[in-house]
Design an enzyme around this catalytic site. Structure first.
Site, mmCIF file in Angstrom:
data_model
loop_
_atom_site.group_PDB
_atom_site.id
_atom_site.type_symbol
_atom_site.label_atom_id
_atom_site.label_comp_id
_atom_site.label_asym_id
_atom_site.label_seq_id
_atom_site.Cartn_x
_atom_site.Cartn_y
_atom_site.Cartn_z
ATOM 1 N N HIS A 173 20.512 -44.891 84.920
ATOM 2 C CA HIS A 173 20.496 -44.558 83.488
ATOM 3 C C HIS A 173 19.196 -43.806 83.192
ATOM 4 O O HIS A 173 18.411 -43.520 84.120
ATOM 5 C CB HIS A 173 20.652 -45.823 82.636
ATOM 6 C CG HIS A 173 19.716 -46.933 83.022
ATOM 7 N ND1 HIS A 173 18.356 -46.854 82.853
ATOM 8 C CD2 HIS A 173 19.945 -48.133 83.606
ATOM 9 C CE1 HIS A 173 17.787 -47.958 83.287
ATOM 10 N NE2 HIS A 173 18.729 -48.759 83.767
ATOM 11 N N GLY B 152 16.461 -44.705 82.079
ATOM 12 C CA GLY B 152 15.249 -45.396 82.551
ATOM 13 C C GLY B 152 14.936 -44.971 83.976
ATOM 14 O O GLY B 152 13.803 -44.582 84.293
ATOM 15 N N HIS B 153 15.968 -45.018 84.861
ATOM 16 C CA HIS B 153 15.749 -44.568 86.246
ATOM 17 C C HIS B 153 15.369 -43.090 86.258
ATOM 18 O O HIS B 153 14.495 -42.668 87.026
ATOM 19 C CB HIS B 153 17.038 -44.712 87.074
ATOM 20 C CG HIS B 153 17.520 -46.115 87.230
ATOM 21 N ND1 HIS B 153 18.682 -46.568 86.651
ATOM 22 C CD2 HIS B 153 17.009 -47.160 87.923
ATOM 23 C CE1 HIS B 153 18.867 -47.822 86.984
ATOM 24 N NE2 HIS B 153 17.872 -48.218 87.746
ATOM 25 N N GLN C 161 8.584 -50.528 83.366
ATOM 26 C CA GLN C 161 7.920 -51.620 82.644
ATOM 27 C C GLN C 161 8.919 -52.670 82.149
ATOM 28 O O GLN C 161 8.560 -53.803 81.890
ATOM 29 C CB GLN C 161 7.148 -50.994 81.470
ATOM 30 C CG GLN C 161 6.497 -51.959 80.507
ATOM 31 C CD GLN C 161 5.360 -52.748 81.145
ATOM 32 O OE1 GLN C 161 4.771 -52.323 82.147
ATOM 33 N NE2 GLN C 161 5.066 -53.903 80.581
ATOM 34 N N MET D 30 16.997 -49.945 78.110
ATOM 35 C CA MET D 30 18.083 -49.514 79.004
ATOM 36 C C MET D 30 18.111 -50.381 80.247
ATOM 37 O O MET D 30 17.071 -50.704 80.826
ATOM 38 C CB MET D 30 17.897 -48.060 79.380
ATOM 39 C CG MET D 30 18.141 -47.183 78.186
ATOM 40 S SD MET D 30 18.634 -45.546 78.681
ATOM 41 C CE MET D 30 18.738 -44.783 77.076
#
Ligand code: PAF
Length: 282
Positions: free
Chosen positions: A34, A36-37, A148, A184
Site C-alpha cells: 500500500h 505506506g510501503h 513508524q 495504512m
C-alpha cells in the site's frame, strides 16, 4: 526488474553491484503493498543505486490462531507496483527457501519483545527478528527502511542491529494515513464497511491525547483513561493503550521529554495498531 526466489541467487546477483561500490537500499515486506510501503520504496530508490524489496509472508511471526492463511497475497499487483516504483530486485522466497527442514536457530531481542504487542503475540518478535536477520544476511543492504506504524518492530530491529553489529543503517519513515486518519496497513482490507468506520477511533484517540497534552495534561493515567473511554464508545476492544519511554518501551507515569503513545485495538476480528511519538519541552 528481476524477481528471484533463491537466497543464493539473489546474493550472487547483488554482489556484482556491491563490488562496484553501488549502494543497496532494502525494503522488507510481507506484500499486499500500500502507500505506506510505497513511501519506503520511493525513499530507497532516491537514496540508493539499487533497490531491493522482499515479499515474504513469514510464518514464524504468526501465532497458531493468527491470520497466516488469510493474509492477503496479491502477487501480480504487488509486482506491478514494484516495477512502477523503480525497484530493481524483488526477493520472493518460498517458505522452504527461508526455513529448510530442521531449522532451529532464532534471534530474540530480550525485554523489548515481551511488552506491548509482544504480550498478546508471544513469539511474534522473535519471528520478526529471525527473518529480518536472515534477510539482512542475504541482501546485505546499506540502508533498510521500516515504517513508524510498526514502532515496536522498528525499535526492536534497531536494537538487534546494534547488539549484533549488523553493518547497515536503519531508516524509519512516518506513518502514511488514509484521508480520515486511519494508518495504512495490509490488514485494513479485512474490515467491513461498519468496521472501517469504527477504525477511525485509533487515530482519533491519538489526536485526543495530543490535544490533552497541548492543553497541559501530563499525567499518563488521565490521558490513557480519556483515550480508552473514547475507544470503548466505538465498541472497539482494547488490547493496550500505553504511554511509554521510546527507548525502553516501559510505562511512564508522567509525560517526560520524549514519550510514545502506543495502542492496539481489535475492531471485529481485526487487530490494528497505531502510535505517535511526542516531545514535551515544558
Ligand atoms: O513489517 C513487516 O511487514 C514484517 O514484519 C517484516 C519486517 C517484513 C518481517 O516479516
Amino acid at each position: 526488474m528481476r524477481v528471484i526466489s533463491s537466497p543464493n541467487k539473489i546474493r550472487q546477483a547483488l554482489i556484482k553491484y556491491k563490488l562496484k561500490g553501488k549502494t543497496i537500499g532494502f525494503v522488507p515486506t510481507m506484500g499486499a503493498l500500500h502507500q505506506g510501503h510505497l513511501s519506503l520504496i520511493h525513499q530507497a530508490v532516491r537514496d540508493n543505486d539499487i533497490t531491493v524489496i522482499s515479499i515474504f509472508v513469514n510464518p514464524k511471526q504468526f501465532g497458531p490462531k493468527e491470520d497466516l492463511n488469510k493474509y492477503p497475497r496479491p502477487e501480480e499487483k504487488d509486482l506491478a507496483l514494484c516495477e512502477k516504483a523503480g525497484v530493481d530486485f524483488v526477493f520472493h522466497p518460498k517458505s522452504k527457501d527461508m526455513y529448510p527442514d530442521n531449522f532451529t536457530t532464532y534471534v530474540s531481542v530480550e525485554g523489548l519483545s515481551q511488552v506491548l504487542c509482544g504480550k498478546s503475540r508471544p513469539g511474534h518478535f522473535a519471528g520478526v527478528a529471525t527473518v529480518v536477520t536472515k534477510l539482512f544476511n542475504i541482501i546485505q543492504p546499506d540502508i533498510a527502511y521500516f515504517g513508524q506504524k510498526d514502532a515496536q518492530q522498528s525499535i526492536i530491529i534497531k536494537k538487534m542491529v546494534r547488539d549484533l553489529n549488523i553493518p547497515l543503517k536503519i531508516k524509519v519513515l512516518p506513518t502514511i494515513r488514509e484521508k480520515d486518519g486511519l494508518a495504512m496497513s495490509s490488514r485494513n482490507s479485512y474490515l467491513n464497511i461498519a468496521e472501517r468506520k469504527k477504525a477511525r477511533v485509533l487515530s482519533q484517540s491519538l489526536n485526543l491525547a495530543r490535544i490533552l497534552i497541548q492543553n497541559g495534561a501530563r499525567d499518563a493515567d488521565r490521558i490513557i483513561n480519556r483515550m480508552k473511554a473514547l475507544i470503548k464508545k466505538k465498541a472497539a476492544k482494547i488490547d493496550y493503550v500505553e504511554l511509554v519511554d521510546p527507548d525502553t518501551l516501559q510505562p511512564l507515569k508522567k509525560i517526560s521529554k520524549d514519550y510514545f503513545i502506543v495502542l492496539a485495538v481489535k475492531i471485529g476480528n481485526t487487530r490494528l495498531i497505531d502510535n505517535f511519538q511526542g516531545r514535551c519541552l515544558n
